[in-house]
Scaffold this motif. Structure first.
Motif, PDB file in Angstrom:
ATOM      1  N   GLU A 168       2.906   9.527   9.604  1.00  0.00           N
ATOM      2  CA  GLU A 168       2.806   8.375   9.151  1.00  0.00           C
ATOM      3  C   GLU A 168       1.286   7.635   9.145  1.00  0.00           C
ATOM      4  N   LYS A 169       1.440   6.786   8.365  1.00  0.00           N
ATOM      5  CA  LYS A 169      -0.031   6.167   7.962  1.00  0.00           C
ATOM      6  C   LYS A 169      -0.426   5.378   9.494  1.00  0.00           C
ATOM      7  N   PRO A 170      -1.546   4.509   9.052  1.00  0.00           N
ATOM      8  CA  PRO A 170      -1.691   4.086  10.721  1.00  0.00           C
ATOM      9  C   PRO A 170      -1.130   2.717  10.599  1.00  0.00           C
ATOM     10  N   GLY A 171      -1.168   1.811  11.541  1.00  0.00           N
ATOM     11  CA  GLY A 171       0.314   0.788  11.733  1.00  0.00           C
ATOM     12  C   GLY A 171       1.426   0.950  11.464  1.00  0.00           C
ATOM     13  N   SER A 172       2.343   1.727  11.327  1.00  0.00           N
ATOM     14  CA  SER A 172       3.401   2.115  10.586  1.00  0.00           C
ATOM     15  C   SER A 172       4.559   2.011  11.800  1.00  0.00           C
ATOM     16  N   ASN A 173       5.752   1.614  11.867  1.00  0.00           N
ATOM     17  CA  ASN A 173       6.868   1.997  12.511  1.00  0.00           C
ATOM     18  C   ASN A 173       8.063   2.578  11.924  1.00  0.00           C
ATOM     19  N   LEU A 174       7.609   3.311  11.355  1.00  0.00           N
ATOM     20  CA  LEU A 174       9.659   4.133  10.566  1.00  0.00           C
ATOM     21  C   LEU A 174      10.064   4.510  11.736  1.00  0.00           C
ATOM     22  N   SER A 175      10.947   4.473  11.903  1.00  0.00           N
ATOM     23  CA  SER A 175      11.667   5.385  12.108  1.00  0.00           C
ATOM     24  C   SER A 175      13.272   6.591  12.023  1.00  0.00           C
ATOM     25  N   GLN A 176      13.208   7.360  12.427  1.00  0.00           N
ATOM     26  CA  GLN A 176      13.896   8.266  11.756  1.00  0.00           C
ATOM     27  C   GLN A 176      14.941   7.406  10.950  1.00  0.00           C
ATOM     28  N   HIS A 177      15.877   7.285  11.575  1.00  0.00           N
ATOM     29  CA  HIS A 177      16.312   6.352  10.449  1.00  0.00           C
ATOM     30  C   HIS A 177      16.596   5.356   9.223  1.00  0.00           C
ATOM     31  N   GLN A 178      15.307   5.013   9.791  1.00  0.00           N
ATOM     32  CA  GLN A 178      15.169   4.364   8.205  1.00  0.00           C
ATOM     33  C   GLN A 178      14.718   5.054   7.222  1.00  0.00           C
ATOM     34  N   ILE A 179      14.101   6.413   7.560  1.00  0.00           N
ATOM     35  CA  ILE A 179      13.473   7.365   5.904  1.00  0.00           C
ATOM     36  C   ILE A 179      15.143   8.162   5.932  1.00  0.00           C
ATOM     37  N   MET A 180      16.118   8.190   6.578  1.00  0.00           N
ATOM     38  CA  MET A 180      16.433   9.348   6.560  1.00  0.00           C
ATOM     39  C   MET A 180      18.010   8.022   5.566  1.00  0.00           C
ATOM     40  N   ASP A 181      18.155   6.860   5.779  1.00  0.00           N
ATOM     41  CA  ASP A 181      18.878   6.083   4.653  1.00  0.00           C
ATOM     42  C   ASP A 181      17.959   5.930   3.287  1.00  0.00           C
ATOM     43  N   TYR A 182      16.298   5.181   3.428  1.00  0.00           N
ATOM     44  CA  TYR A 182      16.006   5.466   2.372  1.00  0.00           C
ATOM     45  C   TYR A 182      16.763   6.754   1.497  1.00  0.00           C
ATOM     46  N   VAL A 183      15.912   8.026   2.135  1.00  0.00           N
ATOM     47  CA  VAL A 183      16.616   8.319   0.522  1.00  0.00           C
ATOM     48  C   VAL A 183      17.789   8.845   0.827  1.00  0.00           C
ATOM     49  N   ALA A 184      18.753   8.781   1.300  1.00  0.00           N
ATOM     50  CA  ALA A 184      20.653   8.633   1.689  1.00  0.00           C
ATOM     51  C   ALA A 184      20.676   7.934   0.397  1.00  0.00           C
ATOM     52  N   LYS A 185      20.026   6.940   0.110  1.00  0.00           N
ATOM     53  CA  LYS A 185      20.299   5.571  -0.786  1.00  0.00           C
ATOM     54  C   LYS A 185      19.782   6.193  -2.612  1.00  0.00           C
ATOM     55  N   GLN A 186      19.151   7.223  -2.435  1.00  0.00           N
ATOM     56  CA  GLN A 186      18.750   7.296  -3.929  1.00  0.00           C
ATOM     57  C   GLN A 186      18.811   9.204  -4.161  1.00  0.00           C
ATOM     58  N   VAL A 187      20.194   9.938  -3.158  1.00  0.00           N
ATOM     59  CA  VAL A 187      19.958  11.668  -3.599  1.00  0.00           C
ATOM     60  C   VAL A 187      21.410  11.278  -3.365  1.00  0.00           C
ATOM     61  N   ALA A 188      21.856  12.662  -3.707  1.00  0.00           N
ATOM     62  CA  ALA A 188      23.109  12.839  -3.804  1.00  0.00           C
ATOM     63  C   ALA A 188      23.392  13.098  -2.780  1.00  0.00           C
ATOM     64  N   PRO A 189      25.138  13.185  -1.865  1.00  0.00           N
ATOM     65  CA  PRO A 189      24.592  13.164  -0.761  1.00  0.00           C
ATOM     66  C   PRO A 189      24.975  14.728  -0.121  1.00  0.00           C
ATOM     67  N   TYR A 190      24.679  15.870  -0.730  1.00  0.00           N
ATOM     68  CA  TYR A 190      24.064  16.627  -0.084  1.00  0.00           C
ATOM     69  C   TYR A 190      22.607  17.015  -0.572  1.00  0.00           C
ATOM     70  N   LYS A 191      21.422  16.137  -0.831  1.00  0.00           N
ATOM     71  CA  LYS A 191      20.970  16.169  -0.611  1.00  0.00           C
ATOM     72  C   LYS A 191      19.664  15.484   0.327  1.00  0.00           C
TER      73      LYS A 191
END
Length: 154
Positions: free
Chosen positions: A94-117
Motif C-alpha cells: 500500500e501507499k503511505p496513508g492508504s487504508n485498503l481492505s482485502q474486500h475492496q481490492i477483490m471487488d475492484y478487480v472482480a468488476k473488471q474481469v471474467a469470474p474465473y480471473k
C-alpha cells in the motif's frame, strides 16, 4: 557453409525448443494486433490454472496498479486445491496513508474481469521481492502463498 539450428542429435530437445515452422518457443504469451504489431503480454509458466482456465497474472497486476492506494503488487498462484486447481493470490504494497481492505481490492478487480480471473486472496506486505534487475521474484511470493500466509487485515 550452412548454419545448424538446434541441438545436434537431440530430437526431443529440438521438439521442445523449436516450433515445426522454426520459431523458438520462448514461453511468452503474445498476440498480433490488426496492424501487425506483436505484443508480449505474459509468460506461459506464470499462468495460473483455475478450473481449467488460464489466468494471466500480468493482467491482474495492471488492474491492481490502477487502484488508488496500491504502490506495488504481484499476483501468484496459491497451492493447488482439488476442486479448482490454483487460485490467484495478490500481494499488495500500500501507499503511505492508504487504508485498503482485502474486500475492496477483490471487488475492484472482480468488476473488471471474467469470474474465473477474480483474485480470491489478498496479502498485504511491506515490499515485493525483486531481483537486482527489478524483476519480481515470483517463487518467493509463491512460497508465501503456499505456506498459507495470513492476511494482515480485512
Amino acid at each position: 557453409m550452412r548454419a545448424i539450428v538446434g541441438y545436434v542429435g537431440d530430437d526431443d530437445a529440438n521438439a521442445s525448443t523449436f516450433h515445426t515452422e522454426g520459431w523458438l518457443k520462448t514461453g511468452d504469451v503474445c498476440y498480433f494486433d490488426s496492424k501487425g504489431f506483436l505484443y508480449v503480454v505474459d509468460r506461459l509458466k506464470e499462468l495460473i490454472k483455475y478450473k481449467g482456465y488460464q489466468v494471466p497474472p500480468a493482467e491482474l497486476e495492471r488492474l491492481l496498479y490502477s487502484l488508488p492506494g496500491v504502490a506495488d503488487a504481484a499476483v501468484v498462484p496459491s497451492m493447488k486445491q482439488e476442486d479448482v486447481g490454483q487460485i490467484p493470490v495478490a500481494f499488495v504494497v500500500e501507499k503511505p496513508g492508504s487504508n485498503l481492505s482485502q474486500h475492496q481490492i477483490m471487488d475492484y478487480v472482480a468488476k473488471q474481469v471474467a469470474p474465473y480471473k477474480k483474485i480470491r486472496k489478498v496479502v498485504f506486505i511491506d515490499s515485493i521481492p525483486k531481483s537486482a534487475s527489478g524483476k519480481v521474484i515470483r517463487r518467493e511470493l509463491a512460497n508465501l502463498a503456499l505456506s498459507n500466509h495470513p492476511v494482515s487485515k480485512l
